[in-house]
Enzyme design. Structure first.
Site, PDB file in Angstrom:
ATOM      1  N   CYS B  51       0.818  -1.212   0.000  1.00  0.00           N
ATOM      2  CA  CYS B  51       0.000   0.000   0.000  1.00  0.00           C
ATOM      3  C   CYS B  51       0.852   1.262   0.000  1.00  0.00           C
ATOM      4  O   CYS B  51       2.066   1.224   0.041  1.00  0.00           O
ATOM      5  CB  CYS B  51      -0.910  -0.015   1.219  1.00  0.00           C
ATOM      6  SG  CYS B  51       0.015   0.067   2.761  1.00  0.00           S
ATOM      7  N   ALA B  54       3.244   1.652   2.874  1.00  0.00           N
ATOM      8  CA  ALA B  54       4.428   0.807   2.696  1.00  0.00           C
ATOM      9  C   ALA B  54       5.433   1.495   1.778  1.00  0.00           C
ATOM     10  O   ALA B  54       6.647   1.377   1.967  1.00  0.00           O
ATOM     11  CB  ALA B  54       4.035  -0.553   2.132  1.00  0.00           C
ATOM     12  N   ARG B  85      12.881  -4.839   6.380  1.00  0.00           N
ATOM     13  CA  ARG B  85      13.248  -4.571   4.996  1.00  0.00           C
ATOM     14  C   ARG B  85      14.751  -4.651   4.714  1.00  0.00           C
ATOM     15  O   ARG B  85      15.179  -4.545   3.586  1.00  0.00           O
ATOM     16  CB  ARG B  85      12.701  -3.210   4.566  1.00  0.00           C
ATOM     17  CG  ARG B  85      12.692  -3.064   3.066  1.00  0.00           C
ATOM     18  CD  ARG B  85      11.776  -1.993   2.602  1.00  0.00           C
ATOM     19  NE  ARG B  85      12.201  -1.549   1.302  1.00  0.00           N
ATOM     20  CZ  ARG B  85      12.945  -0.481   1.080  1.00  0.00           C
ATOM     21  NH1 ARG B  85      13.351   0.275   2.084  1.00  0.00           N
ATOM     22  NH2 ARG B  85      13.292  -0.147  -0.142  1.00  0.00           N
ATOM     23  N   HIS B 185       5.650   6.338  -2.637  1.00  0.00           N
ATOM     24  CA  HIS B 185       6.956   6.864  -3.064  1.00  0.00           C
ATOM     25  C   HIS B 185       6.806   8.320  -3.479  1.00  0.00           C
ATOM     26  O   HIS B 185       7.600   9.176  -3.106  1.00  0.00           O
ATOM     27  CB  HIS B 185       7.510   6.098  -4.272  1.00  0.00           C
ATOM     28  CG  HIS B 185       7.589   4.620  -4.084  1.00  0.00           C
ATOM     29  ND1 HIS B 185       7.361   3.732  -5.109  1.00  0.00           N
ATOM     30  CD2 HIS B 185       7.874   3.866  -3.006  1.00  0.00           C
ATOM     31  CE1 HIS B 185       7.503   2.505  -4.657  1.00  0.00           C
ATOM     32  NE2 HIS B 185       7.808   2.554  -3.390  1.00  0.00           N
TER      33      HIS B 185
END
Lengths: 455, 536
Positions: B51, B54, B85, B185
């Site tokens: 999503c 994230a 991550r 992003h």
């Protein structure tokens, strides 16, 4: 490691740092993976489903499959009915499960999606099922989500015809597949026929065959969940994961039995076996009794190395309570006993357990807290051992404390989910790990002249 | 083409109609191969996507080590994005030895916060974070309920900055925004551009200075890249964002050149810095020996300095020689093997080149959250139609900064550099690097990865954890290209060898021989029956 963690403990009411719990939906997803040919479905943004699948896959080292309603901004404004309808159709077409278990998320709960009525209006293929549970992420923890999904299955599927099946409903709680196998094996040895629900044996640890199947051979079959209303008795293990379903079985179907802690260590496994014995009215077979005796023998033999050793135990309320019991049996001092799950009953029950040992030392028990608090506590008064999920490794490294992994999630080790921590066999497994961790540390730190091959 | 049809055959009419636009089998015919991307995932298909949160917190801002990133929402999202991550970060004095990477900070909202609003709790949380950690910068990342209940994280950020004098940025990166991580992003890029880049004045000391964009230091990739660049005499001013910091990002505009690794997650910053500060960017790829050499040479050409070019050549010679024997050894084992790569938004391209170094061909590849330009190259961008989901994500427009704008080269020089093979201010995309007949899948789902494994029969599939174990259970080798299965680095020269070792291990582990039990191929009873005929 964790260099910014201060020794000075301040009261906090706004920020949670390094949580010791996660959200309800992942518990619902996990519970649904313990039902045969079931597809868990997350009614929310697709990130939820991805995150939950990821953490479950990493813990079990098994594919955790689940689908999502893939909310976008539009669905968040207009409601998720159409997304859910599309999803259900596609899931049956693409993945052919027998049942879809829908759980909600903080998103669909906040906008007030009425999933129950969506399901009522839905076209469901003949012989297939869609059920749901409400799991708002801002309430409880993953343990509550697990409990809610269990009740969702029972409420939707379990029926009462009045003819008793002679079968005991066995709720294992939030456990690993290895635990499921051991709990069933003990019931079998006690000659009590059970329906385990949910059952992760052969779903979250399916064997390597060279051919992947979407659904493992295991999991509770839907017809067996359907017959739970006619069960002759119920044994619910783990107060926090299974307790509410135990109450539901009593209230809805008037089925009585025992709601017990997770059977870890001697006393708690004894209670499980006594409950089975009460049902079967058969004596405990010599094999089981010998297993018990061997575990007592082991704990006795290793007393020199465990007695009065301090331990910090953290994780989910059921396993933490039961690990505390085992540690007490080993003569250890559970210095800090911690869960992130916001249940004050955890404090009361664990306190009672610890008090029954009349320890001279102080032990702190805390629910609804985080690992930052635990770390700060340890900085002020160190412990000999840390026992809990993988996230404890940061504290273990920062404070150089031996660490045994148990509970959920264990992301950084292999094999544990196939093993059992339950039953006497599980006790041997855990005790061996604890003793090994303590002795390995002793061997690592001891001077050459004190280094010994014989203990 | 046959395999594409076989895959699409699994679908009912409605899903077929959608998925056929996202699945293409490359023909390289008269018409260019095209693909649809960055559109909504179909509910229920088991998309691999995550999503917006994230993408923003998990990918872009989470790795900034000296920033206290507070997740505003219920506990789950903060839990799942905690230490999962592999964006490695070291304590360093430049960031006051502050390292928030092993920490997870969250407002852990409860029912009352949802009902009455969570701003008060967020403000309390910020006060406590400042009191305990004294951070230089705070970022607030919103999860799904925040936008719905109307908490204004930007306003809280402003109030915090006014009250405490600490840089605070609010990100409205609720999970439901956009169609994938990609929206996150973009939102993160906007925030970094608006509030951080350009606020510092610490001039870099080196002669040739760069920023490394879209390098998240997974498995220490960024460190291997920095090692190589340093050997060449190129200094890295800031990294976006693996082992990166608020402290260094402020001065990013003072570097000479931007190097873009992950195009998808960071191209917005690269382009906005070009407009605002006149900085050029080169699309580099340090995954693969050949790709690394090519990237280094492009940087050499850009700086147009004979001494630098000579040094780059000598570094390339030394580094390739140091790994030659290992690479040849692995190539002998891996030559002719085939692979599938399904990752986020850049690696499915990058790793094809490293595999080619090893004699392996990628026969299928896909992205979770890429846009068409990541597949087809920057030239396609004017033709991409913007839909409602994209329009919901804020686009910010930047103007040349009156004081800080500095053209590095006149336009003619840039054109000549481009002609000379420097991939300047543009990206060629993944498709041109692939071969005819290979399959490209956008927004791949679980069924497709599973089916493609059966249809295309690769020797190994590179994907994420969600696909890893199903792939292996199907008898196909698997490596995670999000986390590298806790290995790495895979970048640069040394990383290539580690990758080769890991691939060889996945294909050749002796455990594969044990999958089938001996009794599966051996009859239970053998012997002669009365007639004398031998039966098996």
């Amino acid at each position: 490691m964790l260099d910014m963690t201060t020794k000075d403990i301040k009261e906090r009411s706004g920020i949670t740092i390094n949580p010791c719990k996660t959200c309800e939906p992942v518990g619902a997803m996990f519970c649904a993976l313990g039902v045969h040919k079931c597809m868990p479905h997350s009614h929310g943004s697709q990130g939820c489903s991805s995150y939950h699948r990821t953490v479950l896959t990493r813990h079990f080292k098994e594919p955790a499959i689940a689908t999502s309603s893939s909310f976008t901004e539009g669905a968040s404004v207009f409601g998720g009915r159409s997304n859910l309808n599309t999803a259900v159709k596609n899931i049956f077409d693409m993945y052919d499960p027998d049942i879809i278990a829908v759980h909600t998320t903080c998103l669909s709960e906040t906008i007030g999606d009425d999933v129950g009525s969506y399901i009522l209006d839905m076209e469901i293929p003949e012989g297939k099922y869609v059920i749901h549970a409400s799991t708002p992420s801002y309430e409880g923890s993953h343990i509550q989500g697990f409990s809610n999904m269990m009740m969702g299955f029972i409420n939707y599927l379990s029926k009462q015809t009045g003819t008793k099946t002679g079968i005991t409903a066995l709720f294992p709680g939030w456990v690993n597949p290895g635990d499921c196998r051991e709990l069933k094996a003990i019931a079998k040895a006690m000659e009590v026929p059970v329906t385990m629900f949910p059952d992760f044996d052969n779903t979250m640890d399916s064997p390597m065959t060279g051919h992947f199947e979407y659904y493992g051979a295991g999991g509770t079959p839907i017809p067996e969940i359907g017959r739970l209303g006619d069960a002759s008795s119920v044994i619910a293990l783990g107060k926090f994961a299974s307790g509410e379903s135990f109450d539901l079985m009593q209230k809805k179907f008037h089925i009585s039995g025992a709601s017990l802690p997770m059977p870890v260590g001697i006393a708690l496994t004894d209670r499980y076996i006594m409950a089975l014995r009460k049902i079967s009215k058969k004596e405990v077979p010599s094999g089981l009794e010998a297993e018990r005796g061997r575990l007592v023998d082991l704990l006795m033999d290793a007393t020199s190395y465990t007695y009065k050793k301090t331990v910090a135990i953290f994780g989910d309320p059921d396993i933490v309570y039961s690990l505390t019991s085992l540690c007490l049996e080993m003569g250890m001092i559970p210095r800090y006993v911690v869960t992130g799950t916001p249940k004050s009953e955890f404090e009361t029950l664990t306190r009672e357990l610890i008090d029954s040992y009349n320890l001279e030392e102080t032990c702190e028990v805390k629910a609804d807290t985080d690992l930052f608090w635990l770390h700060q506590k340890i900085k002020n008064d160190e412990v000999d051992l840390l026992l809990g999920s993988s996230y404890g490794k940061y504290i273990a490294k920062a404070e150089d404390i031996p660490f045994v992994r148990a509970g959920f999630p264990v992301l950084d080790r292999y094999g544990a989910t196939i093993q059992s921590v339950c039953g006497y066999k599980g006790g041997v497994y855990l005790a061996e790990k604890i003793i090994d961790a303590l002795l390995s540390r002793y061997d690592r730190d001891v001077a050459d002249e004190d280094f010994e091959c014989v203990l | 083409m046959r395999e594409r049809e076989e895959l699409l055959d699994k679908y009912t009419a409605k899903v077929y109609k959608n998925r056929k636009q996202h699945i293409t089998q490359l023909e390289f015919g008269a018409e260019p191969d095209t693909i649809t991307a960055n559109t909504r995932a179909i509910p229920g298909t088991m998309t691999a996507r995550g999503c917006c949160y994230a993408g923003c917190k998990g990918v872009v801002v989470g790795p900034l080590k000296d920033v206290a990133v507070i997740t505003h929402g219920p506990i789950g999202c903060a839990f799942y994005s905690w230490g999962t991550r592999r964006n490695k970060a070291k304590n360093d004095p430049e960031s006051d030895n502050k390292n928030f990477v092993p920490y997870s900070l969250c407002t852990d909202m409860r029912p009352t916060d949802i009902v009455f609003g969570g701003e008060k709790k967020l403000e309390k949380a910020i006060e406590e974070v400042i009191d305990i950690f004294h951070p230089k910068c705070i970022m607030i990342c919103s999860t799904c309920p925040i936008g719905l209940i109307g908490d204004d994280v930007q306003a809280v950020a402003k109030r915090t900055e006014a009250q405490y004098g600490i840089k605070t940025i609010g990100f409205s990166c609720e999970g439901y925004k956009g169609v994938s991580q990609s929206a996150g992003h973009h939102i993160a890029n906007n925030g970094l551009m608006r509030y951080i880049i350009g606020t510092g004045d610490k001039k870099p000391v080196g002669k040739f200075t760069v920023n490394l964009l879209g390098e998240y230091n997974i498995g220490a990739d960024g460190w291997e890249e920095e090692r190589i660049l340093k050997r060449c005499g190129i200094d890295v001013v800031s990294v976006f964002t693996g082992d990166g910091s608020y402290e260094t990002l402020q001065n990013a505009h003072l570097a000479d050149l931007n190097l873009v690794m992950c195009h998808r997650s960071i191209n917005y910053v690269a382009e906005m810095m070009k407009t605002k500060y006149g900085m050029d960017w080169i699309k580099v790829n340090f995954i693969g020996v050949g790709a690394t050499c090519k990237s280094l040479r492009m940087i050499g050409k850009y700086f147009d300095d004979p001494e630098l070019i000579a040094r780059i050549e000598s570094v390339i010679a030394e580094e390739t020689e140091s790994i030659r024997e290992d690479m040849e050894n692995y190539k002998a084992k891996l030559k002719g093997k085939t692979a599938g790569i399904f990752v986020g938004g850049s690696r499915a391209h990058h790793y094809q080149l490293l595999l080619r170094d090893l004699g392996m061909e990628t026969i299928m590849a896909g992205y979770e959250f890429a846009h068409r330009d990541d597949y087809e190259g920057s030239a396609i961008r004017p033709f991409i139609k913007s839909d409602a989901d994209t329009k919901n994500i804020e686009e910010i427009t930047v103007e040349p900064d009156p004081e800080k704008y500095r053209t590095r080269y006149p336009e003619e020089m840039l054109v000549s550099l481009q002609k000379d093979g420097v991939e300047l201010d543009a990206y060629t995309g993944m498709i041109p690097d692939m071969i005819k007949g290979s399959m490209v899948v956008d927004d791949y789902n679980f069924l497709e990865v599973d089916q493609l494994g059966k249809i295309m029969k690769p020797d190994i599939i590179f994907s994420g954890i969600k696909d890893k174990y199903s792939t292996m259970k199907d008898g196909i080798g698997s490596r995670q290209l999000h986390s590298y299965d806790y290995s790495g680095p895979y970048s640069g020269f040394r990383g290539a060898v580690i990758f080769a070792r890991d691939v060889a291990m996945s294909i050749y582990t002796p455990t594969w021989r044990l999958v089938k039990a001996p009794w599966k191929n051996t009859p239970l009873l053998t012997g002669t029956i009365s007639g004398g005929e031998k039966h098996a």
